[in-house]
Design a protein around this motif. Structure first.
Motif, short mmCIF file in Angstrom:
data_model
loop_
_atom_site.label_atom_id
_atom_site.label_comp_id
_atom_site.label_asym_id
_atom_site.label_seq_id
_atom_site.Cartn_x
_atom_site.Cartn_y
_atom_site.Cartn_z
N GLU A 191 -4.30 31.35 -4.11
CA GLU A 191 -4.39 32.81 -4.16
C GLU A 191 -3.18 33.45 -3.49
O GLU A 191 -2.65 34.46 -3.96
CB GLU A 191 -5.68 33.28 -3.50
N TRP A 255 -10.53 34.03 -9.69
CA TRP A 255 -10.78 35.44 -9.98
C TRP A 255 -11.83 36.07 -9.06
O TRP A 255 -11.86 37.28 -8.89
CB TRP A 255 -11.23 35.60 -11.43
N GLU A 257 -13.59 37.69 -6.17
CA GLU A 257 -13.06 38.43 -5.01
C GLU A 257 -13.57 37.85 -3.71
O GLU A 257 -12.90 37.93 -2.68
CB GLU A 257 -13.45 39.91 -5.13
#
Length: 275
Positions: A191, A255, A257
């Motif tokens: 990330e 993806w 959060e």
């Protein structure tokens, strides 16, 4: 003109699968033999015969021996890449020098951790990225395990978004603790790499494409195709569908959060001095 033939197994010269290419360089003629390996072979996991090693050994065995949460070689690779490779264009997608990767692999098994860190500091960062990928590729079974892989492959196809999230997260929590902690550590790293996409050109999708098979490809390939497909499916189609499924699973986690049930574990890995 001189003639130079690389030192190759004589039997290979008689193997029809090998193709000979001649390259002229500064008065020297170099003959290269090239052989295509199918994806089935290139992705086949090769367990190590020595459980005292680092590569080809289960994550749980390595972390228990090292008394660590994440294999030390993996943490070293990530730290070095985050130190000087986050803006490298195509990081993880570009191939590193094979000789350097093999040197790091050998060093991880035969010298102390400080020496490995010194080696990394002097190497091309793409070789370090290649070493990290190799570590996952050579696990005797995927990080997501052979046991749970079919369930991940099925869960990612669910059309009900709530059911999909519940299924995928429950499966993640079912992984062995060493595998789970290692994945969370890698996930946070990937990330951070994607945050530099404007410079390194590595989006979440690109990273999922690179690491999907490394993390999920089972040790013994079994088809996850429908029992009665409407159209004939070739072996190439089968592998393509497998890869797409593996990429989708990893991309799903990238993806997300947040993974509420795992936040405390992620924080403990990120900020702990215990490797």
């Amino acid at each position: 003109m001189s003639n130079l033939l690389l030192d190759l197994d004589p039997q290979a010269l008689q193997d029809r699968d090998w193709q000979c290419t001649v390259i002229a360089m500064n008065g020297i003629e170099v003959k290269l033999l090239v052989k295509f390996n199918s994806r089935e072979f290139s992705l086949k996991r090769m367990p190590s015969r020595k459980q005292t090693g680092v590569f080809g050994v289960k994550i749980a065995v390595v972390t228990k021996r090292e008394r660590s949460k994440v294999p030390y070689i993996m943490r070293q690779c990530v730290e070095e890449i985050e130190r000087r490779g986050m803006e490298e264009v195509g990081i993880y997608r570009m191939s590193g020098v094979v000789v350097d990767i093999q040197a790091l692999k050998a060093a991880a098994m035969s010298v102390n951790n400080k020496d490995v860190s010194v080696m990394m500091s002097e190497m091309d960062v793409n070789a370090i990225a290649g070493t990290l990928k190799l570590h996952f590729r050579e696990l005797p079974e995927p990080l997501f395990t052979d046991e749970f892989y079919p369930n991940f492959a099925e869960g990612i196809t669910l059309s009900d978004l709530v059911a999909k999230k519940s299924c995928i997260l429950n499966l993640l929590l079912s992984l062995p603790e060493a595998n789970l902690l290692t994945f969370l550590f890698l996930l946070d790293h990937l990330e951070r790499v994607a945050e530099k996409e404007a410079v390194n050109k590595m989006s979440l999708h690109n990273l999922a494409t690179v690491f999907g098979s490394e993390l999920l490809q089972p040790s013994e390939k079994e088809s996850k195709l429908p029992a009665n497909p409407s159209q004939p499916i070739t072996m190439t189609d089968s592998w393509s569908l497998e890869v797409v499924s593996q990429v989708q699973v990893l991309l799903y986690f990238l993806w997300l959060e947040a993974i509420p049930a795992l936040d405390s574990k992620r924080q403990s890995i990120l900020f702990s001095t215990d490797v």
